[in-house]
Design an enzyme around this catalytic site. Sequence first.
Site, PDB file in Angstrom:
ATOM      1  N   CYS A  10      37.480   7.330  42.050  1.00  0.00           N
ATOM      2  CA  CYS A  10      36.439   8.300  41.673  1.00  0.00           C
ATOM      3  C   CYS A  10      36.656   9.621  42.393  1.00  0.00           C
ATOM      4  CB  CYS A  10      35.050   7.736  41.903  1.00  0.00           C
ATOM      5  SG  CYS A  10      34.914   6.723  43.338  1.00  0.00           S
ATOM      6  N   LYS A  62      27.770  -8.907  43.240  1.00  0.00           N
ATOM      7  CA  LYS A  62      28.242  -9.188  41.876  1.00  0.00           C
ATOM      8  C   LYS A  62      29.554  -8.440  41.727  1.00  0.00           C
ATOM      9  CE  LYS A  62      28.494  -8.144  37.865  1.00  0.00           C
ATOM     10  NZ  LYS A  62      29.801  -7.973  37.202  1.00  0.00           N
ATOM     11  N   GLU A  97      27.077   5.050  43.767  1.00  0.00           N
ATOM     12  CA  GLU A  97      28.339   5.766  43.969  1.00  0.00           C
ATOM     13  C   GLU A  97      29.027   5.783  42.620  1.00  0.00           C
ATOM     14  OE1 GLU A  97      29.128   7.272  46.641  1.00  0.00           O
ATOM     15  OE2 GLU A  97      27.775   6.350  48.093  1.00  0.00           O
ATOM     16  N   GLU A 117      35.990  12.207  33.120  1.00  0.00           N
ATOM     17  CA  GLU A 117      36.692  11.352  34.078  1.00  0.00           C
ATOM     18  C   GLU A 117      37.621  10.399  33.319  1.00  0.00           C
ATOM     19  OE1 GLU A 117      34.484   8.419  36.394  1.00  0.00           O
ATOM     20  OE2 GLU A 117      35.676   8.990  38.144  1.00  0.00           O
TER      21      GLU A 117
HETATM   22  P1  ADP Z   1      33.851   0.118  34.436  1.00  0.00           P
HETATM   23  O1  ADP Z   1      33.503   0.796  33.148  1.00  0.00           O
HETATM   24  O2  ADP Z   1      34.816   0.864  35.232  1.00  0.00           O
HETATM   25  O3  ADP Z   1      34.132  -1.341  34.349  1.00  0.00           O
HETATM   26  P2  ADP Z   1      31.112  -0.280  35.167  1.00  0.00           P
HETATM   27  O4  ADP Z   1      30.249   0.748  35.755  1.00  0.00           O
HETATM   28  O5  ADP Z   1      30.781  -0.744  33.795  1.00  0.00           O
HETATM   29  O6  ADP Z   1      32.569   0.263  35.322  1.00  0.00           O
HETATM   30  O7  ADP Z   1      31.157  -1.567  36.088  1.00  0.00           O
HETATM   31  C1  ADP Z   1      30.892  -1.568  37.475  1.00  0.00           C
HETATM   32  C2  ADP Z   1      30.135  -2.830  37.818  1.00  0.00           C
HETATM   33  O8  ADP Z   1      28.877  -2.814  37.142  1.00  0.00           O
HETATM   34  C3  ADP Z   1      30.822  -4.109  37.385  1.00  0.00           C
HETATM   35  O9  ADP Z   1      30.616  -5.109  38.379  1.00  0.00           O
HETATM   36  C4  ADP Z   1      30.092  -4.463  36.114  1.00  0.00           C
HETATM   37  O10 ADP Z   1      30.131  -5.832  35.787  1.00  0.00           O
HETATM   38  C5  ADP Z   1      28.682  -4.043  36.468  1.00  0.00           C
HETATM   39  N1  ADP Z   1      27.795  -3.820  35.323  1.00  0.00           N
HETATM   40  C6  ADP Z   1      28.131  -3.454  34.059  1.00  0.00           C
HETATM   41  N2  ADP Z   1      27.027  -3.361  33.277  1.00  0.00           N
HETATM   42  C7  ADP Z   1      25.957  -3.675  34.056  1.00  0.00           C
HETATM   43  C8  ADP Z   1      24.551  -3.751  33.849  1.00  0.00           C
HETATM   44  N3  ADP Z   1      23.992  -3.511  32.664  1.00  0.00           N
HETATM   45  N4  ADP Z   1      23.770  -4.082  34.894  1.00  0.00           N
HETATM   46  C9  ADP Z   1      24.294  -4.342  36.099  1.00  0.00           C
HETATM   47  N5  ADP Z   1      25.605  -4.291  36.364  1.00  0.00           N
HETATM   48  C10 ADP Z   1      26.451  -3.965  35.367  1.00  0.00           C
END
Ligand code: ADP
Length: 499
Positions: A299, A190, A264, A401
């Site tokens: 990171c 994803k 990570e 961060e």
């Molecule tokens: P950022 O805030 O830097 O975008 P995230 O941790 O929100 O970082 O996003 C990292 C990944 O996690 C992306 O692919 C995002 O779509 C996905 N993501 C965000 N929310 C969820 C969730 N509830 N469950 C699974 N994946 C998620």
Amino acid sequence: MRENRLQPNLDPHSLARELSNRLLIDGTLRPALSGRRFAVVNPATGAAIADAAEGAAADVALAVDAATRAQKLWAKTAARERGKLVAECGRLLNEHSEELGRLIALETGKALRTESRIEASVVADIFTYYGGLGSELKGETVPFRPDMLTLTIREPIGVVGAIIPWNVPVMLMALKIAPALVAGNAVIVKTAEEAPLAALRACQIMNQLLPPGVFNLLTGDGPGCGAPLVAHKGVGKVTFTGSVETGKIVYHAAADKLIPVTLELGGKSPMIVMGDADIDKAVAGAVAGMRFTRQGQSCTAASRIFVHESVHDSFVDKLKGKVDAMTMGDPLDEATDIGAIISKPQFEKVKSYIRIGEETPGMRAWRCSAMPKDPRLMDGLFVQPVIFTGATNDSRVAREEIFGPVTCIIKFRDYEEAIAAANDSEYGLAATIWTRDLKTALDATHRLEAGFVQVNQNLVVQANLSYGGVKNSGLGKEASLEAMLEHFTHKKTIIMNMA
Ligand code: ADP
């Protein structure tokens, strides 16, 4: 090969359009079942470059079905054979390296010369590295009883869900799918909303070699596509790279199914510069470590730099000079060192932290590098790198961060004080120490609370070296043989009674 051999397309704009509205499920590129899509934007100009398909639970279900079927056959393929195919993917990805680098630059805003081209070449290297490890999926014989043959074997977990972020999208995907595939799993990736295209292109390239369904790629948002992937009962393992908040959500969801998770997450990595350090090398290490060329969107960014008072002023002067000399501009321009911030929300977040730092008593912001002058970039998300001096480890910019081109210099007098402050953080991803004294260096490597500690250098992820954090920086390792064995297989114990 299932389709006419893809040719590299060095025009990232036309490639982005070509990749529009596509998920990769069961070896086929197709729109989302709902037909919905969302815009992918070039952060350097604000222009839409493609539409990505908005995958959702129904697409997840299709992908899991395909992966479950494909995995059964894939697991029966000899491990070395799987490895050979993965290594062959590395060779093919290498042929497409320049194309991938250009597409990464277009969708992420990371400069081609300093970042995106390098990411693309590391991707091929990761596949090549893991491709050679098929025969390392070994078990053990265990001395139990003389009349019983007792052994362990490594078995694949099944279907792996791999959720990736936008900052190094293709490399972070490679770190997950190459070992998962060699170990005999099927994978569903994803991608992040902001940067789905280069990852999709890499999968399209690999799709020429690997059996359909063995890996699948979904684009879509976190709650709508990532969450159903984690929750699906057919997914037996989740490997995630992203923020701490989302990592915790993923961990909770995985706990409901009792499946293993690799996380990570973030960091606030300290860099300690002792009074006896080679200052020029330390300054170069700070520029590399802070990932100014990636707009600080890393990171492991060296975002807390502890500098001994005896060398503080010269270190700061030299660091300012180096960052000031960097060119900010169009990510696709070979002259550009620093590109644009990924998205408007991230841009606003970085700017708000700069304001917070400026309003903190005692701190001073040094803005480096000139804003781009090109009128085509006027709507781009460019932020001048900021070096804060006069920072303390308890200021917000030193604790939280930022994920932007912002670092803080914290002056120290005493080594013990620097070690204590470096460890006084919720994070523990990476750390460096700069000194000519071996005893200090060795002591610091033991005492710094981080998963990745370096002395007198600040290298990024390398295939064959375990990478991953402690504390809020995550769970588990990536990039190494152990990462493949520990995170993408389970160990089965077998006892054969010969009596
Ligand atoms: P950022 O805030 O830097 O975008 P995230 O941790 O929100 O970082 O996003 C990292 C990944 O996690 C992306 O692919 C995002 O779509 C996905 N993501 C965000 N929310 C969820 C969730 N509830 N469950 C699974 N994946 C998620």
